[in-house]
Design a protein around this motif. Structure first.
Motif, PDB file in Angstrom:
ATOM      1  N   GLU A 169       5.457 -22.905 109.298  1.00  0.00           N
ATOM      2  CA  GLU A 169       5.401 -21.856 108.290  1.00  0.00           C
ATOM      3  C   GLU A 169       5.150 -20.503 108.974  1.00  0.00           C
ATOM      4  OE1 GLU A 169       5.568 -19.742 105.180  1.00  0.00           O
ATOM      5  OE2 GLU A 169       5.827 -21.901 104.884  1.00  0.00           O
ATOM      6  N   PRO A 170       6.083 -19.549 108.872  1.00  0.00           N
ATOM      7  CA  PRO A 170       5.914 -18.257 109.573  1.00  0.00           C
ATOM      8  C   PRO A 170       4.627 -17.526 109.213  1.00  0.00           C
ATOM      9  CG  PRO A 170       8.114 -18.427 108.630  1.00  0.00           C
ATOM     10  CD  PRO A 170       7.354 -19.610 108.138  1.00  0.00           C
ATOM     11  N   LEU A 171       4.210 -17.602 107.935  1.00  0.00           N
ATOM     12  CA  LEU A 171       2.999 -16.874 107.547  1.00  0.00           C
ATOM     13  C   LEU A 171       1.753 -17.424 108.246  1.00  0.00           C
ATOM     14  CD1 LEU A 171       3.461 -16.118 103.738  1.00  0.00           C
ATOM     15  CD2 LEU A 171       3.473 -14.508 105.649  1.00  0.00           C
ATOM     16  N   GLN A 172       1.726 -18.765 108.414  1.00  0.00           N
ATOM     17  CA  GLN A 172       0.585 -19.366 109.129  1.00  0.00           C
ATOM     18  C   GLN A 172       0.612 -18.946 110.604  1.00  0.00           C
ATOM     19  OE1 GLN A 172       1.239 -23.514 108.178  1.00  0.00           O
ATOM     20  NE2 GLN A 172      -0.334 -23.470 106.598  1.00  0.00           N
ATOM     21  N   LEU A 173       1.810 -18.945 111.180  1.00  0.00           N
ATOM     22  CA  LEU A 173       1.930 -18.539 112.589  1.00  0.00           C
ATOM     23  C   LEU A 173       1.528 -17.074 112.764  1.00  0.00           C
ATOM     24  CD1 LEU A 173       5.314 -20.254 113.490  1.00  0.00           C
ATOM     25  CD2 LEU A 173       3.054 -20.929 114.279  1.00  0.00           C
ATOM     26  N   GLY A 208     -17.869 -18.381 121.599  1.00  0.00           N
ATOM     27  CA  GLY A 208     -17.916 -18.567 120.143  1.00  0.00           C
ATOM     28  C   GLY A 208     -16.630 -18.085 119.488  1.00  0.00           C
ATOM     29  N   VAL A 209     -16.098 -16.956 120.000  1.00  0.00           N
ATOM     30  CA  VAL A 209     -14.819 -16.440 119.474  1.00  0.00           C
ATOM     31  C   VAL A 209     -13.717 -17.453 119.757  1.00  0.00           C
ATOM     32  CG1 VAL A 209     -13.076 -14.614 119.725  1.00  0.00           C
ATOM     33  CG2 VAL A 209     -15.501 -14.017 119.682  1.00  0.00           C
ATOM     34  N   LEU A 210     -13.704 -17.970 120.980  1.00  0.00           N
ATOM     35  CA  LEU A 210     -12.669 -18.955 121.350  1.00  0.00           C
ATOM     36  C   LEU A 210     -12.782 -20.202 120.472  1.00  0.00           C
ATOM     37  CD1 LEU A 210     -10.381 -19.732 123.315  1.00  0.00           C
ATOM     38  CD2 LEU A 210     -12.114 -20.731 124.796  1.00  0.00           C
ATOM     39  N   PHE A 211     -14.008 -20.684 120.281  1.00  0.00           N
ATOM     40  CA  PHE A 211     -14.222 -21.875 119.453  1.00  0.00           C
ATOM     41  C   PHE A 211     -13.730 -21.627 118.016  1.00  0.00           C
ATOM     42  CE2 PHE A 211     -16.903 -24.139 116.383  1.00  0.00           C
ATOM     43  CZ  PHE A 211     -16.613 -25.456 116.737  1.00  0.00           C
ATOM     44  N   SER A 212     -14.081 -20.456 117.463  1.00  0.00           N
ATOM     45  CA  SER A 212     -13.664 -20.123 116.087  1.00  0.00           C
ATOM     46  C   SER A 212     -12.145 -20.062 115.984  1.00  0.00           C
ATOM     47  CB  SER A 212     -14.259 -18.783 115.660  1.00  0.00           C
ATOM     48  OG  SER A 212     -15.649 -18.793 115.825  1.00  0.00           O
ATOM     49  N   LEU A 213     -11.503 -19.498 117.008  1.00  0.00           N
ATOM     50  CA  LEU A 213     -10.036 -19.401 116.989  1.00  0.00           C
ATOM     51  C   LEU A 213      -9.399 -20.789 117.042  1.00  0.00           C
ATOM     52  CD1 LEU A 213      -9.467 -16.342 119.378  1.00  0.00           C
ATOM     53  CD2 LEU A 213      -8.923 -16.445 116.944  1.00  0.00           C
ATOM     54  N   LEU A 214      -9.963 -21.653 117.890  1.00  0.00           N
ATOM     55  CA  LEU A 214      -9.417 -23.018 117.990  1.00  0.00           C
ATOM     56  C   LEU A 214      -9.639 -23.779 116.685  1.00  0.00           C
ATOM     57  CD1 LEU A 214     -10.449 -23.920 121.656  1.00  0.00           C
ATOM     58  CD2 LEU A 214      -8.187 -23.261 120.806  1.00  0.00           C
ATOM     59  N   LEU A 215     -10.831 -23.590 116.094  1.00  0.00           N
ATOM     60  CA  LEU A 215     -11.127 -24.247 114.808  1.00  0.00           C
ATOM     61  C   LEU A 215     -10.147 -23.768 113.736  1.00  0.00           C
ATOM     62  CD1 LEU A 215     -13.126 -26.085 113.242  1.00  0.00           C
ATOM     63  CD2 LEU A 215     -14.448 -24.030 112.703  1.00  0.00           C
ATOM     64  N   TYR A 216      -9.901 -22.463 113.733  1.00  0.00           N
ATOM     65  CA  TYR A 216      -8.958 -21.897 112.749  1.00  0.00           C
ATOM     66  C   TYR A 216      -7.556 -22.480 112.961  1.00  0.00           C
ATOM     67  CZ  TYR A 216      -6.441 -18.516 109.911  1.00  0.00           C
ATOM     68  OH  TYR A 216      -5.641 -17.945 108.945  1.00  0.00           O
ATOM     69  N   THR A 217      -7.175 -22.604 114.247  1.00  0.00           N
ATOM     70  CA  THR A 217      -5.835 -23.120 114.577  1.00  0.00           C
ATOM     71  C   THR A 217      -5.645 -24.531 114.021  1.00  0.00           C
ATOM     72  OG1 THR A 217      -5.933 -21.833 116.602  1.00  0.00           O
ATOM     73  CG2 THR A 217      -4.222 -23.515 116.487  1.00  0.00           C
ATOM     74  N   ILE A 218      -6.679 -25.353 114.190  1.00  0.00           N
ATOM     75  CA  ILE A 218      -6.579 -26.738 113.686  1.00  0.00           C
ATOM     76  C   ILE A 218      -6.622 -26.728 112.156  1.00  0.00           C
ATOM     77  CG2 ILE A 218      -7.741 -28.994 113.637  1.00  0.00           C
ATOM     78  CD1 ILE A 218      -8.886 -28.157 116.468  1.00  0.00           C
ATOM     79  N   ALA A 219      -7.539 -25.916 111.601  1.00  0.00           N
ATOM     80  CA  ALA A 219      -7.793 -25.969 110.155  1.00  0.00           C
ATOM     81  C   ALA A 219      -6.659 -25.373 109.323  1.00  0.00           C
ATOM     82  CB  ALA A 219      -9.103 -25.246 109.834  1.00  0.00           C
ATOM     83  N   ILE A 220      -5.962 -24.381 109.876  1.00  0.00           N
ATOM     84  CA  ILE A 220      -4.957 -23.684 109.058  1.00  0.00           C
ATOM     85  C   ILE A 220      -3.844 -24.634 108.602  1.00  0.00           C
ATOM     86  CG2 ILE A 220      -3.500 -22.871 110.969  1.00  0.00           C
ATOM     87  CD1 ILE A 220      -3.170 -20.255 109.418  1.00  0.00           C
ATOM     88  N   PHE A 221      -3.598 -25.685 109.393  1.00  0.00           N
ATOM     89  CA  PHE A 221      -2.550 -26.630 109.013  1.00  0.00           C
ATOM     90  C   PHE A 221      -3.101 -27.785 108.164  1.00  0.00           C
ATOM     91  CE2 PHE A 221      -1.048 -24.750 113.053  1.00  0.00           C
ATOM     92  CZ  PHE A 221       0.110 -24.161 112.574  1.00  0.00           C
ATOM     93  N   ALA A 222      -4.453 -27.840 108.011  1.00  0.00           N
ATOM     94  CA  ALA A 222      -5.029 -28.996 107.325  1.00  0.00           C
ATOM     95  C   ALA A 222      -5.951 -28.617 106.168  1.00  0.00           C
ATOM     96  CB  ALA A 222      -5.797 -29.845 108.339  1.00  0.00           C
ATOM     97  N   ASP A 223      -6.912 -27.730 106.433  1.00  0.00           N
ATOM     98  CA  ASP A 223      -7.966 -27.506 105.446  1.00  0.00           C
ATOM     99  C   ASP A 223      -8.260 -26.003 105.346  1.00  0.00           C
ATOM    100  OD1 ASP A 223     -10.368 -27.259 104.053  1.00  0.00           O
ATOM    101  OD2 ASP A 223     -11.061 -29.216 104.722  1.00  0.00           O
ATOM    102  N   SER A 224      -7.910 -25.397 104.210  1.00  0.00           N
ATOM    103  CA  SER A 224      -8.062 -23.947 104.087  1.00  0.00           C
ATOM    104  C   SER A 224      -9.536 -23.531 104.028  1.00  0.00           C
ATOM    105  CB  SER A 224      -7.328 -23.441 102.850  1.00  0.00           C
ATOM    106  OG  SER A 224      -7.887 -24.019 101.698  1.00  0.00           O
ATOM    107  N   VAL A 225     -10.429 -24.445 103.566  1.00  0.00           N
ATOM    108  CA  VAL A 225     -11.860 -24.092 103.504  1.00  0.00           C
ATOM    109  C   VAL A 225     -12.415 -23.951 104.924  1.00  0.00           C
ATOM    110  CG1 VAL A 225     -14.152 -24.828 102.740  1.00  0.00           C
ATOM    111  CG2 VAL A 225     -12.156 -25.214 101.268  1.00  0.00           C
ATOM    112  N   ILE A 226     -12.081 -24.910 105.772  1.00  0.00           N
ATOM    113  CA  ILE A 226     -12.563 -24.837 107.169  1.00  0.00           C
ATOM    114  C   ILE A 226     -11.950 -23.606 107.861  1.00  0.00           C
ATOM    115  CG2 ILE A 226     -12.621 -26.005 109.418  1.00  0.00           C
ATOM    116  CD1 ILE A 226     -12.725 -28.652 107.913  1.00  0.00           C
ATOM    117  N   ALA A 227     -10.708 -23.295 107.533  1.00  0.00           N
ATOM    118  CA  ALA A 227     -10.079 -22.090 108.103  1.00  0.00           C
ATOM    119  C   ALA A 227     -10.863 -20.842 107.691  1.00  0.00           C
ATOM    120  CB  ALA A 227      -8.630 -21.987 107.646  1.00  0.00           C
TER     121      ALA A 227
END
Lengths: 420, 87
Positions: free
Chosen positions: A180-184, A229-248
């Protein structure tokens, strides 16, 4: 006791950094023209191609030029990581970045997407090489200080953001990756703004705030964990954006809180200066940190309270933060470099740093920069405030260019008078 | 041997660098320069090396640095540094 392991050869020639810094006003003025002649009703829409062009003029042409130039200088001095043949690498990467930036922004601004084809390899090639060059040097540094770790996180984020840009461009040209381009796009802008720019400002601040302004060091917890912490948050967002919008959303709030806390700690450090004299650069840092604080709060308001308008304040304030840091850093780095290289040539008439870039010149720019910030507030009333923003942004960057050129002129007039 | 002293721990940037370089230009082989500073002054040491000035560095107990500079110091600097550092 020790006395070895240093060499002036580790310090890159002045022209390495100056070529990047002198490009800043050029792209800044182009961005100002871009805003001036754009349809003001569309400028608040971040997906309109004209807005995308202006954002990339500012983030590649201004922010990336400043940051790459500064990294060429800082890697040897702050991290002890010397770059071989810095002038050669600076020349070709700088040239490719200029052409690539002009092409990609022309493609968006004038809807001439034919320019996109050559722009992508030029930007990927130059940025990619810079990331490889600098990351490999930083990875080899034995003493991985928080600043070194922060720079590594920043460059890695730039790499991730570039990869996402490449995929997005391919999709834009018709390729189908099933994404999905918007997610990317959401990932691309987070890796670039928070990961690349935000973390680099953190990494550099850990060194320069204490060094330039004689403050207590940042707390160990902030230095050790914030960039990671920034890196961890970015990685968490990367995983979550395709699965769980709350975690994102949680990852987004974590990012905003990290930058909010960082801005508060930096403001506190600036209040703890041993010498109470506040020059223009101290005020620029304060301006930057207040902008970052408000930008982070706007992001939280947008995520938690769902206030759509807050996202515009987040973006504009983040841009104002980035510009303020660039000006603050340049006005310390440029006079230092001119002074340093003249002394290294044995020039006895080397002026003091305060005479290379007079306080009056920086203060004039500071006031204009503040007027630019005030003009931004008028966007609450009318989108035509963008016209004023364009004029003030352009004027500020012209003054910046004149100040940098004046320092360079002093260097050129004295560089052949050295004893060495 | 005359020792030129500068305690730069309370000075704010760029005074430690500017004052130190002014003193480096006064070194003549019959004197030396002792700098006490709170941060490791890598650029200053680069300039000193370029100017052909010898130096010895050691960490102070308070977390700062003692640096001795001289023109043609050699072994004398190491001996002299023992006044400030036991290592």
């Amino acid at each position: 006791m020790f006395s070895h392991g240093l060499s002036l050869d580790q310090a890159p020639p002045l022209s390495v950094i100056m070529r990047f810094f002198l490009t800043i006003p050029f792209f800044g003025v182009l961005a100002a023209f871009g805003i001036l002649f754009a349809d003001v009703q569309n400028l608040g829409n971040w997906d309109i191609p004209q807005t995308v062009a202006i954002v990339h003029l500012l983030l590649i042409g201004v922010a990336a030029m400043a940051m790459i130039g500064a990294l060429f200088q800082m890697l040897p001095v702050l991290a002890g990581a010397a770059i071989a043949e810095p002038l050669y690498h600076a020349r070709w990467t700088h040239l490719l970045l200029i052409i690539g930036t002009l092409m990609i922004t022309a493609a968006f601004y004038f809807n001439t997407y034919i320019f996109m084809h050559p722009a992508v390899p030029l930007l990927i090639g130059s940025f990619g090489f810079i990331i490889y060059l600098m990351l490999s040097k930083l990875a080899a540094v034995e003493n991985k200080t928080p600043s070194v770790v922060g720079m590594m996180v920043s460059l890695s984020s730039l790499g991730a953001g570039l990869l996402l840009a490449l995929i997005l461009t391919a999709i834009f040209m018709g390729a189908d990756f099933g994404m999905e381009p918007l997610q990317l796009r959401s990932l691309h802008l987070r890796f670039m703004l928070a990961g690349w720019i935000g973390t680099l400002v953190m990494a550099v601040s850990f060194q320069v705030i204490e060094m330039f302004y004689v403050t207590p060091p940042y707390p160990k917890f902030v230095r050790s964990f914030f960039p990671l912490g920034v890196l961890f948050s970015l990685l968490l967002y990367t995983i979550a954006i395709f699965a769980d919008s709350v975690i994102a959303s949680v990852a987004d709030v974590m990012l905003a809180l990290l930058f909010l806390c960082f801005s508060l700690v930096t403001l506190r450090r600036l209040m703890q200066r041993k010498r109470p004299v506040a020059d223009a650069t101290v005020w620029l840092w304060r301006t930057a940190m207040i902008s970052l604080l408000l930008s982070s709060l706007s992001a939280i308001l947008h995520i938690v309270a769902g206030i759509d308008g807050a996202v515009h304040f987040f973006a504009l304030l983040f841009g104002y933060f980035v510009l303020s840091v660039i000006f603050a850093m340049s006005y310390k780095i440029v006079p230092f470099l001119v002074w340093f290289h003249l002394n290294a040539k044995g020039v006895l008439e080397t002026p003091l740093m305060g005479d290379i870039l007079p306080a009056k010149a920086a203060t004039l720019h500071l006031w204009l920069h503040w007027v630019l910030g005030v003009c931004g507030l008028f966007l609450l009333l009318t989108p035509y405030a963008y016209k004023g923003i364009a004029l003030l942004l352009g004027a500020g960057l012209i003054i910046y260019g004149v100040n940098i050129l004046r320092a360079l002129k002093i260097y050129n007039s004295l560089k052949d008078k050295g004893l060495l | 041997m005359e020792i030129l002293e500068l305690d730069a721990r309370e000075l704010s940037y760029p005074e430690p660098l500017e004052r130190s370089v002014q003193i480096l230009h006064r070194l003549d082989g019959f004197n030396c320069f002792h700098l006490t500073i709170h941060r490791y002054p890598r650029p200053l040491l680069m300039i000193a090396e370029k100017l052909g000035i010898d130096f010895e560095v050691c960490g102070s107990d308070e977390g700062g640095w003692h640096i001795l500079f001289s023109k043609g110091g050699g072994e004398d600097l190491r001996e002299l540094m023992k006044r400030y550092c036991s290592v």
